[in-house]
Write a protein that holds these residues in place. Structure first.
Motif, PDB file in Angstrom:
ATOM      1  N   ASN A 138      -3.233  13.965   3.819  1.00  0.00           N
ATOM      2  CA  ASN A 138      -1.849  14.395   4.714  1.00  0.00           C
ATOM      3  C   ASN A 138      -0.755  14.381   3.348  1.00  0.00           C
ATOM      4  O   ASN A 138      -1.098  14.503   2.422  1.00  0.00           O
ATOM      5  N   ARG A 139       0.506  14.607   4.280  1.00  0.00           N
ATOM      6  CA  ARG A 139       1.538  14.946   3.145  1.00  0.00           C
ATOM      7  C   ARG A 139       2.206  13.884   2.594  1.00  0.00           C
ATOM      8  O   ARG A 139       3.224  13.996   1.866  1.00  0.00           O
ATOM      9  N   SER A 140       1.840  12.702   2.593  1.00  0.00           N
ATOM     10  CA  SER A 140       2.410  11.559   2.185  1.00  0.00           C
ATOM     11  C   SER A 140       2.507  11.784   0.575  1.00  0.00           C
ATOM     12  O   SER A 140       1.637  12.256  -0.082  1.00  0.00           O
ATOM     13  N   SER A 141       3.819  11.404  -0.128  1.00  0.00           N
ATOM     14  CA  SER A 141       3.980  11.690  -1.505  1.00  0.00           C
ATOM     15  C   SER A 141       3.887  10.235  -2.110  1.00  0.00           C
ATOM     16  O   SER A 141       3.717  10.061  -3.457  1.00  0.00           O
ATOM     17  N   GLY A 142       3.847   9.329  -1.400  1.00  0.00           N
ATOM     18  CA  GLY A 142       3.663   7.859  -2.006  1.00  0.00           C
ATOM     19  C   GLY A 142       5.313   7.463  -2.276  1.00  0.00           C
ATOM     20  O   GLY A 142       5.384   6.233  -3.054  1.00  0.00           O
ATOM     21  N   LYS A 143       6.163   8.280  -2.172  1.00  0.00           N
ATOM     22  CA  LYS A 143       7.547   7.890  -3.013  1.00  0.00           C
ATOM     23  C   LYS A 143       8.053   6.629  -2.508  1.00  0.00           C
ATOM     24  O   LYS A 143       8.498   5.550  -3.165  1.00  0.00           O
ATOM     25  N   GLN A 144       7.939   6.282  -0.941  1.00  0.00           N
ATOM     26  CA  GLN A 144       8.425   4.994  -0.177  1.00  0.00           C
ATOM     27  C   GLN A 144       7.716   4.074  -1.066  1.00  0.00           C
ATOM     28  O   GLN A 144       8.276   2.828  -1.270  1.00  0.00           O
ATOM     29  N   GLY A 145       6.326   3.937  -0.803  1.00  0.00           N
ATOM     30  CA  GLY A 145       5.853   2.657  -1.196  1.00  0.00           C
ATOM     31  C   GLY A 145       5.848   2.481  -2.393  1.00  0.00           C
ATOM     32  O   GLY A 145       6.040   1.162  -2.769  1.00  0.00           O
ATOM     33  N   HIS A 146       5.932   3.177  -3.480  1.00  0.00           N
ATOM     34  CA  HIS A 146       5.858   3.051  -4.939  1.00  0.00           C
ATOM     35  C   HIS A 146       7.378   2.382  -5.108  1.00  0.00           C
ATOM     36  O   HIS A 146       7.570   1.329  -5.646  1.00  0.00           O
ATOM     37  N   ALA A 147       8.399   3.013  -4.373  1.00  0.00           N
ATOM     38  CA  ALA A 147       9.933   2.607  -4.711  1.00  0.00           C
ATOM     39  C   ALA A 147      10.081   0.969  -3.860  1.00  0.00           C
ATOM     40  O   ALA A 147      10.566   0.407  -4.514  1.00  0.00           O
ATOM     41  N   ILE A 148       9.240   0.670  -2.998  1.00  0.00           N
ATOM     42  CA  ILE A 148       9.156  -0.597  -2.475  1.00  0.00           C
ATOM     43  C   ILE A 148       8.481  -1.511  -3.601  1.00  0.00           C
ATOM     44  O   ILE A 148       9.054  -2.795  -3.651  1.00  0.00           O
ATOM     45  N   ALA A 149       7.282  -1.173  -4.037  1.00  0.00           N
ATOM     46  CA  ALA A 149       6.779  -1.951  -5.008  1.00  0.00           C
ATOM     47  C   ALA A 149       7.778  -2.209  -6.235  1.00  0.00           C
ATOM     48  O   ALA A 149       7.705  -3.068  -6.731  1.00  0.00           O
ATOM     49  N   ALA A 150       8.284  -1.376  -6.763  1.00  0.00           N
ATOM     50  CA  ALA A 150       9.397  -1.540  -7.836  1.00  0.00           C
ATOM     51  C   ALA A 150      10.269  -2.434  -7.432  1.00  0.00           C
ATOM     52  O   ALA A 150      10.852  -3.156  -8.272  1.00  0.00           O
ATOM     53  N   THR A 154       0.971  -1.096   0.100  1.00  0.00           N
ATOM     54  CA  THR A 154       0.295   0.265   0.054  1.00  0.00           C
ATOM     55  C   THR A 154       1.140   1.269   0.025  1.00  0.00           C
ATOM     56  O   THR A 154       2.022   1.170   0.378  1.00  0.00           O
ATOM     57  N   SER A 155       0.349   2.339  -0.578  1.00  0.00           N
ATOM     58  CA  SER A 155       1.062   3.498  -0.783  1.00  0.00           C
ATOM     59  C   SER A 155       0.323   4.854  -0.803  1.00  0.00           C
ATOM     60  O   SER A 155      -0.762   4.603  -1.166  1.00  0.00           O
ATOM     61  N   GLY A 156       1.041   5.909  -0.350  1.00  0.00           N
ATOM     62  CA  GLY A 156       0.513   7.131  -0.729  1.00  0.00           C
ATOM     63  C   GLY A 156      -0.348   7.593   0.276  1.00  0.00           C
ATOM     64  O   GLY A 156      -0.551   6.790   1.416  1.00  0.00           O
ATOM     65  N   PRO A 157      -1.384   8.671   0.298  1.00  0.00           N
ATOM     66  CA  PRO A 157      -2.069   9.215   1.572  1.00  0.00           C
ATOM     67  C   PRO A 157      -3.381   8.679   0.954  1.00  0.00           C
ATOM     68  O   PRO A 157      -3.764   8.013   0.000  1.00  0.00           O
ATOM     69  N   THR A 158      -4.400   8.967   1.884  1.00  0.00           N
ATOM     70  CA  THR A 158      -5.867   8.842   1.292  1.00  0.00           C
ATOM     71  C   THR A 158      -6.511  10.253   1.376  1.00  0.00           C
ATOM     72  O   THR A 158      -5.980  11.051   2.265  1.00  0.00           O
TER      73      THR A 158
END
Ligand code: CTP
Length: 423
Positions: free
Chosen positions: A223-235, A207-211
Motif C-alpha cells: 500500500n502507499r504508506s510511507s511510514g512518515k507518521q509512525g516514524h515521527a511518533i517514535a522520534a 508500528t509504522s509503514g506498510p506491509t
C-alpha cells in the motif's frame, strides 16, 4: 478573536531560550521585530548572523534589541572559544532560522558547517524552526523543494513562506512570514512539545509503514504508506524520554535516533514482532499502531506465476491477517496501559472511526482522511480526529512531525494526569 487567541498563549515563552539565526535576505529586517516580540513574551533571544545578514541589518541593532551580544564570524572554527559557541546551540530550547534563505537551507540539508550559523545548526541537539524567504523561482526550484523535504524528514519545522509581492517584483510563494506568525509558530511549538524527560521510564511500542505480502517470489501486494507518521511518533516519544521500540514495514526512511528498530516485511512478521516486544515488557506503557497493515495476505506461489497463454489471469487466494491493534488491545495481563490506533478512512471519518475504536478495543483512535486528494498517504501533512471514550478532539491539519509531537504531549499529559489522580 486574535486577542483571545493571544490570551491563551500567555506564559508559553516565559524563560524559554531562543537561538535566532538570521540569514542574509532582504527580509532580515523582520527578524528585528521578531526579537522584540519574543522578548516581550519573556523569552531570551541570542542571535547569530550569517555574513550575508550583515548586508541587511547591523549587529548593533540586533544586539540592542536582543540585549545580548551577537555572535559573528569572529572566531576560527578551531578556536577554543568556538566550543563555547557550540554550547549555545545546546543551551537553547529552540533554534529559529529567520530568514532561512535558499542558500542557508541548502547548507543545512547538505550538513555543511562552513560558518558559525551552519556549525551551530549541525551541532545542535535541539529542535529547529525555519522561516524561509527567497525569490519565488528559488523557492519553487526542485533543488530547494528537495532540500526542504529532506529537512522536514529530519524533523525541521517550517513556518511559511507566504504568497505575495516579492522585493524583486515577482509574485508568488517566497515571502518571509510576518513576525507575529513566526512568533505564533514558536508558541505553538512550546504549547505542544512535551517537556524533555517527561516520559522517562515509559516503555512504548510503535508500528509504522506498510506491509508487503508476497504473491510469488518476485511480486507482492503493498500500500502507499510511507511510514512518515509512525516514524515521527517514535522520534517524538523518544525525544520526550520514552524507551521506544519501532516495528516497521519496508520504508525508505532513516531510523529515528535512539529508537530500537525491528524491520519486518509481512503483517504476520509484524504481528509476531509486536507480540515478542509486548511479552518482554517493551509495550508496557503504550502501544501506538500507525502501520498500514495489509488486511489480507496471498497464499504465495512457490514459483513465479506465468501466463499460461489462455488469457485467464491466475486467481489470488486471500487470507485474513492477524489484527495487531486488536491483539494488543485485548484485555488481560500485559496489556499496554494505553493503546492508540489510527483509522484510515475515505468517507464518514468520524462515524467509522468511532465504530472502529469500539471494534478494535483501543483506548484512543486517531481517525484520518486518506481519500484521494487528501494528500495524507505519502504526504507531509495529516489532520485527525482523536476519539476516546470520554470525548473527541479535532486536530487541525499540520505536519506529520507536529502531529507526532502533539500526540507525544497528549500521551505525557495523560500519564501525568493519571499519576496526580492517584496521589
Ligand atoms: N491494524 C493492525 N493490524 C491489522 C490491520 C490494521 O494493527 N491487520 C491497525 C492499524 O495499524 C491502525 C488500525 O488498525 O491503527 C486501523 O487500520 P485501518 O486500515 O484503518 O482499519 P482496518 O482494520 O484495516 O479496517 P477497514 O479496512 O475495514 O477500514
Amino acid at each position: 478573536m486574535a486577542e483571545a487567541q493571544d490570551k491563551g498563549r500567555i506564559g508559553l515563552l516565559a524563560g524559554k531560550r531562543i537561538l535566532l539565526i538570521i540569514g542574509g535576505g532582504i527580509a532580515a529586517y523582520k527578524a528585528l521585530e521578531l526579537i522584540r516580540r519574543l522578548r516581550e513574551r519573556g523569552a531570551s533571544v541570542r542571535c547569530v548572523m550569517t555574513k550575508a545578514a550583515h548586508e541587511f541589518v547591523t549587529p548593533l541593532s540586533v544586539a540592542s534589541l536582543s540585549g545580548e551580544p551577537v555572535n559573528e564570524e569572529l572566531f576560527s572554527l578551531t578556536d577554543e572559544a568556538e566550543m563555547g559557541h557550540i554550547q549555545l546551540s545546546r543551551a537553547a530550547d529552540l533554534l529559529v532560522v529567520a530568514p532561512a534563505t535558499a542558500n542557508l537551507l541548502a547548507r543545512m540539508a547538505g550538513g555543511l558547517a562552513d560558518d558559525l550559523a551552519t556549525t551551530l545548526l549541525l551541532a545542535t541537539d535541539k529542535p529547529v524552526l525555519a522561516a524561509p524567504a527567497m525569490n519565488v523561482r528559488m523557492w519553487l526550484h526542485p533543488a530547494t523543494t528537495a532540500n526542504v523535504a529532506l529537512l522536514r524528514q529530519r524533523g525541521v519545522l517550517f513556518v511559511g513562506p507566504e504568497d505575495g509581492d516579492m522585493a524583486c517584483g515577482e509574485y508568488g510563494p517566497g515571502r518571509l512570514s510576518e513576525p507575529m506568525d513566526i512568533l505564533h509558530a514558536v508558541e505553538d511549538f512550546f504549547a505542544v512539545t512535551p517537556a524533555p524527560g517527561v516520559l522517562a521510564g515509559r516503555r512504548v511500542l510503535v508500528t509504522s509503514g506498510p506491509t508487503h505480502e508476497p504473491i510469488d517470489p518476485v511480486r507482492y501486494l503493498a500500500n502507499r504508506s510511507s511510514g512518515k507518521q509512525g516514524h515521527a511518533i517514535a522520534a517524538a516519544l523518544q525525544a520526550a524520554g520514552a524507551e521506544v521500540t519501532l516495528v516497521t514495514g519496508p520504508v525508505t526512511l532513516p531510523d529515528p535516533v535512539g529508537v530500537t528498530v525491528l524491520r519486518v516485511e509481512t503483517a504476520q512478521q509484524m504481528a509476531d514482532a509486536c507480540r515478542r516486544v509486548a511479552a518482554e515488557g517493551g509495550a508496557r506503557d503504550a502501544a501506538i499502531c500507525a502501520a498500514a497493515v495489509a488486511d489480507w495476505h496471498v497464499v504465495p506461489a512457490d514459483e513465479k506465476l506465468k501466463k499460461d497463454g489462455s488469457g485467464t489471469p491466475p486467481a489470488l487466494r486471500l487470507q485474513e491477517n492477524p489484527d495487531i491493534l486488536s491483539g494488543l488491545s485485548a484485555p488481560g495481563p500485559g496489556r499496554p496501559a494505553l493503546v492508540v490506533g489510527f483509522a484510515a478512512e475515505t468517507e464518514k471519518v468520524a462515524e467509522h472511526g468511532r465504530a472502529k475504536r469500539l471494534r478494535k478495543g483501543c483506548d484512543w483512535l486517531l481517525a484520518n482522511d486518506v481519500s484521494t486528494g487528501s494528500g495524507t498517504f505519502g504526504g507531509e501533512e495529516n489532520a485527525v480526529l482523536l476519539i476516546a471514550a470520554d470525548g473527541e478532539e479535532a486536530w487541525p491539519r499540520m505536519s506529520k512531525v507536529a502531529l507526532a509531537t502533539r500526540l507525544a504531549r497528549r500521551i505525557a499529559d495523560h500519564f501525568t494526569g493519571e499519576a496526580s489522580a492517584a496521589e
